[in-house]
Every structure is written in structure tokens, then in C-alpha cells.
Design a protein around this motif. Structure first.
Motif, PDB file in Angstrom:
ATOM      1  N   ARG A 409      13.835   0.910  -0.817  1.00  0.00           N
ATOM      2  CA  ARG A 409      12.469   1.437  -0.763  1.00  0.00           C
ATOM      3  C   ARG A 409      11.549   0.286  -0.368  1.00  0.00           C
ATOM      4  O   ARG A 409      11.030  -0.419  -1.253  1.00  0.00           O
ATOM      5  N   PRO A 410      11.362   0.079   0.945  1.00  0.00           N
ATOM      6  CA  PRO A 410      10.529  -1.047   1.370  1.00  0.00           C
ATOM      7  C   PRO A 410       9.057  -0.854   1.003  1.00  0.00           C
ATOM      8  O   PRO A 410       8.638   0.249   0.653  1.00  0.00           O
ATOM      9  N   ARG A 411       8.317  -1.928   1.087  1.00  0.00           N
ATOM     10  CA  ARG A 411       6.855  -1.871   0.894  1.00  0.00           C
ATOM     11  C   ARG A 411       6.201  -1.762   2.256  1.00  0.00           C
ATOM     12  O   ARG A 411       6.849  -1.801   3.298  1.00  0.00           O
ATOM     13  N   GLN A 412       4.888  -1.718   2.301  1.00  0.00           N
ATOM     14  CA  GLN A 412       4.147  -1.688   3.559  1.00  0.00           C
ATOM     15  C   GLN A 412       2.835  -2.425   3.363  1.00  0.00           C
ATOM     16  O   GLN A 412       2.472  -2.770   2.239  1.00  0.00           O
ATOM     17  N   VAL A 413       2.150  -2.663   4.474  1.00  0.00           N
ATOM     18  CA  VAL A 413       0.766  -3.137   4.382  1.00  0.00           C
ATOM     19  C   VAL A 413      -0.075  -2.007   4.979  1.00  0.00           C
ATOM     20  O   VAL A 413       0.059  -1.678   6.164  1.00  0.00           O
ATOM     21  N   TYR A 414      -0.883  -1.387   4.148  1.00  0.00           N
ATOM     22  CA  TYR A 414      -1.662  -0.218   4.575  1.00  0.00           C
ATOM     23  C   TYR A 414      -2.807  -0.648   5.493  1.00  0.00           C
ATOM     24  O   TYR A 414      -3.544  -1.593   5.169  1.00  0.00           O
ATOM     25  N   THR A 415      -2.938   0.026   6.655  1.00  0.00           N
ATOM     26  CA  THR A 415      -4.019  -0.351   7.591  1.00  0.00           C
ATOM     27  C   THR A 415      -4.891   0.855   7.959  1.00  0.00           C
ATOM     28  O   THR A 415      -5.557   0.868   8.989  1.00  0.00           O
TER      29      THR A 415
END
Ligand code: CMC
Length: 428
Positions: A409-415
């Protein structure tokens, strides 16, 4: 070398342990990163620098062009082993004794029967459906017919699921191809070896005795071995991630087959042959296509060239190139496509664009030429890749389960947008 990596963010310095593999590869273990920093994550599109797991199955050194399964070199395995031995080696970690291999194969044969209702599903597909789509669906559908295969909490459950899929998958492959050709579906013979039986199931005509041609058998064995595993590539990572949710083996493999289908991955072998055909039809002007591959405005890529990990010759491509020459020679086939492929390779190896980017022929560049010589239709090329990759996917999935890896379950950087209040439809 110190066994600690230091990361400075603003005023703060964080320390992370280094992990070293048996071949001295080094990784920074950032498992504590988010917790220690209060929410900082890493970002690495395409996972170009990210190790997703520790694995004892396949070692590859892309700079030196080394590929080994469980420590054995691909060159030696392709020369001396057969595919079922390699499958056993990948899945269970050691080369089998004769008794172990016989038991494994008997268990596979005992589980090779596919529910006859699967034929109804095959019938529902249009005849021109791409076999990879059909195969992915059928593999997933197998779960419905074998509900116990989703129980994979013990080694015994896993073994049962493994021998089932090793037995049934070649049947699905053969049936998918035969259906397209309008041939009756059958099971081959228990008296034959694993690869010989695949050949009989695929190629036997209803009105003649099928004779195994040893040249074709050796070529298929070699191709399957060369494709059997390749550590954390796109389809294998897919299998591991899907399996990490504790989805069953067949569902995980079905997802892997879909991932393999794409032309940047396994689908490249079909794309290579179509490209070589197009160049031939266009008068064999390889320079024109080299120009297109280098033109950034042109979406054309030289299919079968380049690799995420190999920045030197793909060792599999070297073996397959020699095999292509031998097989065509043995079968007395002259294929102008092989000359076009060799011409393109020579030009690329001497071209600054390709040299600078370290783009070499990969496993898919010459494999299609052999498949074609063996009478395998072009849309089945990626299916042949899947047939070879099956034990690799299984071994990686099994390792992931045995190591009790957490859900992927990877993370993300929300944009995206910051908070905004909802606006009713009549006010938009
Ligand atoms: N033809 C022309 N240029 C290429 C090619 C190619 N086949 N492959 C890479 N490049 C260029 C790419 O345009 C980029 O140039 P620049 O630095 O100027 O932007 C540079 O080389 C690096 O390419 P990339 O796409 O960033 O590399 P990647 O590691 O993300 O992609 C690859 C690897 C295999 C997807 C890619 O090389 C490719 O598309 N090759 C053709 C498809 C193919 O043969 N795939 C089979 C791979 S082996 C079997 C398997 O994995 O299943």
C-alpha cells in the motif's frame, strides 16, 4: 562503509540502517521514516530506486549482464536443465532429486483436469479476442471452480494451489490457442513430460498422430527457462501486491497476466514481430525506423530494445539470438525477418543515441522469430512468455506469503485542490 544512512531535513538529522544483500547490494531501510519525521514520505515514480522486498529467488546485475535463479546462472540452466526442474528450483529453492521431481509432476498431472464448464466461458469469447485477455479471465475464473484454492494459509494449502495451477494453466493456454484456430480441445497425454505435453496439447491435429520434434522441444524448453523469473518486474510486483491482500493464487496470477500483456513488458515480443514485419513491408529500410525511434516527436520506439534494469546486454537475449540461428537452421527455415533484426541490432549498437542511453536488445527482440519458426501465432507470443513466467510468479507469491509480508500500500504526495465547500448543481 558505515551501516547507517543519515538524512537531513531542515535542522533535524535522521538515521536509517543500511541493509546488505548476499551480492553486496545496499539498501536504505526507511521503514521508520514517516514515524520519525512526522509524515515525510519518499517519492519514486516507476519505483526506479525502490526495493519492494527482500527476496532469495533471482539475482540480476544489470550492469554486468548477470541473471541467476537461486544462485544458478541462466546460461547453465538454459543449457543443462529442463523447464520443470527450473520451476521446482524457483518455487522450492533447490534443484529437485529425481524422486522429488517425479512426485511434483505426478501431483501436477493429478490436478491438470479443468472443469468442463470452462469450455462454455471460452465459447463466449469472440474468436478474435486477444489470448492474453482470455487467459487472464480464465485464470481468474479457475477460482470459482476450485474454491478451496483461496485457502493458502499453510504450506500444504499453498502446495495444493501450486500443483493445480501448474497443471491447469498449460491446458488453458492450449485451449485458448486451439479455440482461435477452430481445433477441438483436449488434454494431451499423461505419458509425456511437462513441455512435450504442452506441445501436444497446443499443436496436435485431430487427424494425425503428433510426433515430438526434439529441436522444437529443446527450443521451447530453453525459451520457457529464460522467461521463468526476473525478480521484481511489473507483472511479478503485481502478483506480489495482489497476493499481499491475501487474495488467492489464481486471482494474483490473473492480475500478473494482465500486467504482462502491455507492450512495454511481455507484450513487446508481439510488438517486435509486428515491427519487423512492418519494416519488411516498407522495403526493409532499417535506417528510417532508427530515425523514427530517435525522434522525440515520434511515439515509435524500437521494440525489443532497452530495459529498466539491464544497462548492458540482456543475457537472455544473447542466448536467444544464438538459439534463433540454430532453430531456423535445424528446421531449414530462411526468415528475412531475422536478417532485418540483426541489421537493426548492428545499427543500434553503433548509434550514439542507443549507446549513450545503454539500450541493448532485450529478451523479446529475438524470441518472436523462434516462436514464429515453431508455428506459434503472433498473438500467442506473450502467452508463451506467461507460460514461462508462471513458476516465477508462483515462487515470488509463495515467498511473499511465507515471509508474511504486509499488504502492499504505497503512499502518495497529494497535488489536488485544497478544501472547498460543496456547490449545489443549480449553482455551478
Ligand atoms: N527505443 C527508443 N528509445 C528508447 C527505447 C526504445 N526501445 N527505450 C528507451 N528509450 C529512450 C527513452 O526515450 C529515454 O530517452 P531520453 O533519456 O532521451 O528521454 C531513455 O531511452 C530511457 O528510457 P526510459 O523509458 O526512461 O526507460 P525505462 O527504464 O523507463 O523503460 C523500457 C524501459 C523497457 C520500458 C523501454 O526501454 C522500452 O519502452 N523498450 C521498448 C519495449 C520493450 O522492448 N519492452 C520489453 C522489456 S524486456 C521484457 C519485459 O520486461 O517484459
Amino acid at each position: 562503509m558505515s551501516d547507517i544512512a543519515k538524512l537531513q531535513i531542515g535542522e533535524n538529522t535522521y538515521e536509517f540502517p543500511l541493509i546488505q544483500g548476499t551480492e553486496k547490494e545496499t539498501a536504505i531501510d526507511i521503514a521508520s521514516l514517516r514515524g520519525a519525521t512526522g509524515g515525510v514520505v519518499t517519492i519514486d515514480p516507476g519505483f526506479k530506486n525502490t526495493g519492494s522486498c527482500q527476496s532469495a529467488i533471482t539475482f540480476l546485475d544489470g550492469e554486468k549482464g548477470i541473471l541467476r535463479y537461486r544462485g544458478y546462472s541462466i546460461e547453465e540452466l538454459a543449457e543443462k536443465a529442463d523447464f520443470l526442474e527450473v520451476a521446482y528450483l524457483l518455487i522450492f529453492g533447490e534443484l529437485p532429486t529425481k524422486e522429488q521431481l517425479d512426485k511434483f509432476y505426478n501431483d501436477i498431472l493429478d490436478n491438470a483436469i479443468v472443469d468442463d464448464d470452462i469450455k462454455k466461458i471460452i465459447d463466449a469469447f469472440p474468436k478474435n479476442a486477444h489470448p492474453m485477455g482470455v487467459l487472464s479471465s480464465l485464470t481468474s475464473a479457475l477460482t470459482a471452480f476450485n474454491p478451496s484454492s483461496v485457502n493458502v494459509d499453510s504450506e500444504e494449502d499453498m502446495y495444493n494451489a501450486i500443483v493445480k495451477i501448474m497443471g491447469k494453466f498449460p491446458v488453458l493456454v492450449a485451449w485458448t490457442m486451439r479455440k482461435q484456430k477452430g481445433l477441438p480441445l483436449h488434454y494431451g497425454s499423461r505419458k509425456l513430460g511437462y513441455v512435450e505435453n504442452i506441445m501436444k496439447m497446443m499443436f496436435e491435429k485431430p487427424n494425425e498422430e503428433y510426433e515430438i520434434n526434439p529441436i522444437i522441444k529443446d527450443a521451447i524448453d530453453k525459451l520457457l527457462i529464460l522467461h521463468a523469473d526476473h525478480e521484481q518486474n511489473c507483472s511479478t510486483s503485481t502478483v506480489r501486491v495482489v497476493g499481499s491482500s491475501h487474495a488467492g493464487l489464481f486471482a494474483s496470477l490473473s492480475a500478473g497476466i494482465s500486467a504482462l500483456w502491455g507492450p512495454l513488458h511481455g507484450g513487446a515480443n508481439q510488438a517486435v514481430l509486428e515491427m519487423l514485419e512492418a519494416i519488411k513491408e516498407d522495403g526493409g529500410d532499417t535506417k528510417k525506423y532508427m530515425g523514427k525511434a530517435k525522434d522525440k516527436e515520434d511515439p515509435f520506439r524500437l521494440m525489443g530494445f532497452g530495459h529498466r534494469v539491464y544497462k548492458n546486454f540482456d543475457p537472455r537475449a544473447k542466448i536467444i539470438k544464438v538459439a534463433a540461428d540454430e532453430v531456423l537452421d535445424d528446421l531449414g527455415i530462411q526468415d528475412p525477418i531475422l536478417d532485418i533484426a540483426k541489421g537493426l541490432e548492428q545499427e543500434a549498437l553503433n548509434d550514439e543515441y542507443f549507446v549513450k542511453r545503454k539500450l541493448y536488445p532485450n529478451v523479446d527482440f529475438y524470441s518472436g522469430i523462434i516462436y514464429r519458426a515453431l508455428g506459434i501465432p503472433v498473438e500467442m507470443f506473450t502467452v508463451m512468455f506467461a507460460l514461462g513466467r508462471l513458476p516465477g510468479w508462483i515462487s515470488q507469491w509463495r515467498e511473499m506469503r511465507l515471509r508474511k509480508e504486509p499488504i502492499g500500500r504505497p503512499r502518495q504526495v497529494y497535488t489536488g485542490e485544497n478544501y472547498r465547500p460543496f456547490v449545489k448543481i443549480n449553482k455551478r
